[in-house]
Design a protein around this motif. Sequence first.
Motif, PDB file in Angstrom:
ATOM      1  N   ALA A  86       0.834  -1.205   0.000  1.00 42.68           N
ATOM      2  CA  ALA A  86       0.000   0.000   0.000  1.00 42.68           C
ATOM      3  C   ALA A  86       0.868   1.255   0.000  1.00 42.68           C
ATOM      4  N   SER A  87       1.950   1.237   0.769  1.00 44.86           N
ATOM      5  CA  SER A  87       2.821   2.406   0.849  1.00 44.86           C
ATOM      6  C   SER A  87       3.574   2.631  -0.452  1.00 44.86           C
ATOM      7  N   THR A  88       3.947   1.562  -1.130  1.00 38.09           N
ATOM      8  CA  THR A  88       4.600   1.699  -2.435  1.00 38.09           C
ATOM      9  C   THR A  88       3.653   2.370  -3.426  1.00 38.09           C
ATOM     10  N   ALA A  89       2.385   1.917  -3.439  1.00 39.79           N
ATOM     11  CA  ALA A  89       1.386   2.547  -4.313  1.00 39.79           C
ATOM     12  C   ALA A  89       1.157   4.000  -3.898  1.00 39.79           C
ATOM     13  N   LEU A  90       1.059   4.244  -2.609  1.00 35.31           N
ATOM     14  CA  LEU A  90       0.802   5.579  -2.090  1.00 35.31           C
ATOM     15  C   LEU A  90       1.874   6.560  -2.556  1.00 35.31           C
ATOM     16  N   TYR A  91       3.127   6.216  -2.291  1.00 34.36           N
ATOM     17  CA  TYR A  91       4.200   7.165  -2.570  1.00 34.36           C
ATOM     18  C   TYR A  91       4.553   7.241  -4.051  1.00 34.36           C
ATOM     19  N   SER A  92       4.246   6.188  -4.803  1.00 31.68           N
ATOM     20  CA  SER A  92       4.456   6.277  -6.254  1.00 31.68           C
ATOM     21  C   SER A  92       3.497   7.291  -6.871  1.00 31.68           C
ATOM     22  N   VAL A  93       2.221   7.228  -6.472  1.00 33.07           N
ATOM     23  CA  VAL A  93       1.243   8.206  -6.963  1.00 33.07           C
ATOM     24  C   VAL A  93       1.562   9.589  -6.406  1.00 33.07           C
ATOM     25  N   ILE A 123     -10.298   6.781   4.106  1.00 32.45           N
ATOM     26  CA  ILE A 123     -10.455   5.589   3.261  1.00 32.45           C
ATOM     27  C   ILE A 123      -9.292   4.632   3.478  1.00 32.45           C
ATOM     28  N   TYR A 124      -8.089   5.190   3.661  1.00 31.51           N
ATOM     29  CA  TYR A 124      -6.907   4.351   3.913  1.00 31.51           C
ATOM     30  C   TYR A 124      -7.081   3.571   5.217  1.00 31.51           C
ATOM     31  N   ALA A 125      -7.495   4.241   6.295  1.00 32.26           N
ATOM     32  CA  ALA A 125      -7.696   3.548   7.569  1.00 32.26           C
ATOM     33  C   ALA A 125      -8.806   2.509   7.456  1.00 32.26           C
ATOM     34  N   ALA A 126      -9.863   2.846   6.725  1.00 29.09           N
ATOM     35  CA  ALA A 126     -10.985   1.916   6.558  1.00 29.09           C
ATOM     36  C   ALA A 126     -10.548   0.657   5.815  1.00 29.09           C
ATOM     37  N   SER A 127      -9.584   0.788   4.915  1.00 30.57           N
ATOM     38  CA  SER A 127      -9.141  -0.384   4.150  1.00 30.57           C
ATOM     39  C   SER A 127      -8.481  -1.423   5.051  1.00 30.57           C
ATOM     40  N   PHE A 128      -7.796  -0.991   6.100  1.00 30.78           N
ATOM     41  CA  PHE A 128      -7.179  -1.947   7.024  1.00 30.78           C
ATOM     42  C   PHE A 128      -8.220  -2.581   7.938  1.00 30.78           C
ATOM     43  N   LEU A 129      -9.259  -1.836   8.294  1.00 35.30           N
ATOM     44  CA  LEU A 129     -10.365  -2.435   9.029  1.00 35.30           C
ATOM     45  C   LEU A 129     -11.018  -3.519   8.186  1.00 35.30           C
ATOM     46  N   CYS A 130     -11.224  -3.225   6.916  1.00 29.16           N
ATOM     47  CA  CYS A 130     -11.779  -4.214   5.990  1.00 29.16           C
ATOM     48  C   CYS A 130     -10.853  -5.422   5.871  1.00 29.16           C
ATOM     49  N   TYR A 131      -9.546  -5.157   5.811  1.00 26.31           N
ATOM     50  CA  TYR A 131      -8.569  -6.248   5.655  1.00 26.31           C
ATOM     51  C   TYR A 131      -8.596  -7.205   6.844  1.00 26.31           C
ATOM     52  N   ASN A 132      -8.875  -6.686   8.041  1.00 24.92           N
ATOM     53  CA  ASN A 132      -8.961  -7.546   9.217  1.00 24.92           C
ATOM     54  C   ASN A 132      -9.998  -8.647   9.039  1.00 24.92           C
ATOM     55  N   HIS A 133     -11.028  -8.385   8.235  1.00 25.63           N
ATOM     56  CA  HIS A 133     -12.139  -9.327   8.105  1.00 25.63           C
ATOM     57  C   HIS A 133     -12.190 -10.028   6.756  1.00 25.63           C
ATOM     58  N   THR A 134     -11.677  -9.393   5.699  1.00 29.70           N
ATOM     59  CA  THR A 134     -11.818  -9.973   4.355  1.00 29.70           C
ATOM     60  C   THR A 134     -10.494 -10.352   3.707  1.00 29.70           C
ATOM     61  N   PHE A 139      -8.135  -3.776  -2.115  1.00 24.82           N
ATOM     62  CA  PHE A 139      -8.721  -2.555  -1.577  1.00 24.82           C
ATOM     63  C   PHE A 139      -7.678  -1.732  -0.824  1.00 24.82           C
ATOM     64  N   VAL A 140      -6.815  -2.411  -0.066  1.00 27.16           N
ATOM     65  CA  VAL A 140      -5.774  -1.699   0.688  1.00 27.16           C
ATOM     66  C   VAL A 140      -4.811  -1.000  -0.269  1.00 27.16           C
ATOM     67  N   ILE A 141      -4.421  -1.686  -1.335  1.00 27.58           N
ATOM     68  CA  ILE A 141      -3.489  -1.085  -2.298  1.00 27.58           C
ATOM     69  C   ILE A 141      -4.151   0.086  -3.030  1.00 27.58           C
ATOM     70  N   PHE A 142      -5.435  -0.074  -3.419  1.00 29.86           N
ATOM     71  CA  PHE A 142      -6.161   1.034  -4.039  1.00 29.86           C
ATOM     72  C   PHE A 142      -6.241   2.226  -3.086  1.00 29.86           C
ATOM     73  N   ALA A 143      -6.552   1.961  -1.807  1.00 30.80           N
ATOM     74  CA  ALA A 143      -6.654   3.042  -0.825  1.00 30.80           C
ATOM     75  C   ALA A 143      -5.322   3.763  -0.672  1.00 30.80           C
ATOM     76  N   GLY A 144      -4.220   3.001  -0.737  1.00 33.04           N
ATOM     77  CA  GLY A 144      -2.908   3.627  -0.678  1.00 33.04           C
ATOM     78  C   GLY A 144      -2.656   4.533  -1.870  1.00 33.04           C
ATOM     79  N   ALA A 145      -3.017   4.068  -3.074  1.00 37.66           N
ATOM     80  CA  ALA A 145      -2.826   4.888  -4.276  1.00 37.66           C
ATOM     81  C   ALA A 145      -3.692   6.143  -4.232  1.00 37.66           C
ATOM     82  N   PHE A 146      -4.944   5.997  -3.796  1.00 41.31           N
ATOM     83  CA  PHE A 146      -5.832   7.153  -3.713  1.00 41.31           C
ATOM     84  C   PHE A 146      -5.322   8.159  -2.682  1.00 41.31           C
ATOM     85  N   LEU A 147      -4.811   7.646  -1.571  1.00 37.97           N
ATOM     86  CA  LEU A 147      -4.236   8.536  -0.563  1.00 37.97           C
ATOM     87  C   LEU A 147      -3.014   9.266  -1.113  1.00 37.97           C
TER      88      LEU A 147
END
Length: 504
Positions: A86-93, A123-134, A139-147
């Motif tokens: 997620a951080s790689t996507a975040l900082y690349s964008v 949205i980034y924080a929500a993606s990790f909440l989602c990841y805990n369950h799914t 979604f986490v990587i997309f949230a990182g790119a959007f952030l």
Amino acid sequence: MADGKEMGIPSDPAAKESYADAAPSGRPAGWMYKGVRIGNKELWYASPKVQLLVVAMVCFLCPGMYNALGGLGGAGQVDTSIQDHASTALYSVFAVVAFFSGTFANVLGVRVTMAIGGLGYCIYAASFLCYNHTQNQGFVIFAGAFLGFCAGLLWTGQGAIMMSYPPEQSKGRYISWFWIIFNTGAVIGSLIPLAQNIGRTTNGTVSDGTYVGFIILMVIGASLAFALCNVDAIRRDDGSKVVMMKNPTWMTEFVGLWECLYQQPWVVALFPMFFASNIFYTYQQNDMNGPHFNVRTRALNNLLYWLAQIVGAVIMGYALDFPKMRRSLRAKASFGILFALTFVIWGGGYKYQMQQVDRETAETDDYKENRTMDWADSGYVGPMFLYIFYGMYDAIWQTCIYWYMGALSNSSRKTANMAGFYKGIQSAGAAVFWRMDGLKLGFDAIFAATWAVCAASLAIAGPIIWIKIKDTTALEEDLKFSDATVEEVAPTRAAEEKLAKEEI
């Protein structure tokens, strides 16, 4: 292009003569300019100080909470690889967007720029909440790119405000005040996982409640960005406007990025320092704090790290504005301190790193469950203080860079473009190092690369800091992108310098 009237400069010659001594009552009518006296100071909503406070609160609640989440190592996950991706996507964008985001700040205005910029954090924080369950990595990587897109806008708007609103003699203090409030967000954010996991002496992922708390605070922060005033509404203590150069088309704004490099090619020497300014988070958070401590100790380390950032910002911010020392001498002294700290603190880190297990061992279930360090262990004090000094070093580095850029220009146009270069190149460096961690390079290798890049970047930037930072910024330099004349702006500068000397 801006003329004297657009920048708040009277056109009448007699008015120009008295402009430098303009009284606060010369501010426009309206609620934004109605002053409230606090002690011997008067504040109003559309003043640089109050607007800096609003910006700091936005950053308190958005990137401040992001820092608290990331500082846990792996964004609170036991397996840090998902945060690496997620951080790689975040900082690349971020690197691409931030390189041109000075243009967006100039055209859209700081309020709209920062309002858009605050959206990605919740949205980034929500993606990790989602990841805990799914376990939904996409979604986490997309949230990182959007952030990455959102953060590029937010930080450029913040940088332009912090470097251009204050008088030049007060820029260090303004940076310090911002950094204190911003990092208080990370401190308070760090209390959330610490409070919720204080009884857990085993390792593991942080609870759902931790992520929910972050999401709520980030939503509030994104909404608060709409409380900012546009730059043309800001009035300093003397009634003058902030110098904000405007261009009529998108094309001329993009040309401004080229002009910034063409007319100031020496700024390229600062790029390695920009590149290095976020790379140490990868090692500190995911290769030191994440793998070697249990969940409650990671939370405590995170809290101490951001507290140390506040201390570092206070010390360096006020030292950079020390009035009994010339600005050029302060620049040289701060550079010497930063260079020395790079070897003292990271030298201590080298001793610590050589005593740790390698990545392959740290990722085994036995190590994660039975061998991570708790704050009650006898050997914890040394690593704790090392982590504290890492946090202080980060604040000193960032404060110095912002001050160096602010010392090179007082023009909003130039500082916005420079901030775009800074955040873009900074993000490219972060993307490289998060990718290195995602590829599972050894902890020793990432530590060595981080230390080497920091030291080399200082050696390259040194001559620019030594030679180009003068005791004051020439008006002719600030007006290279403007049609305004020195005669129009000189009274404003005189008023700024007079008022800056009166500030505490």
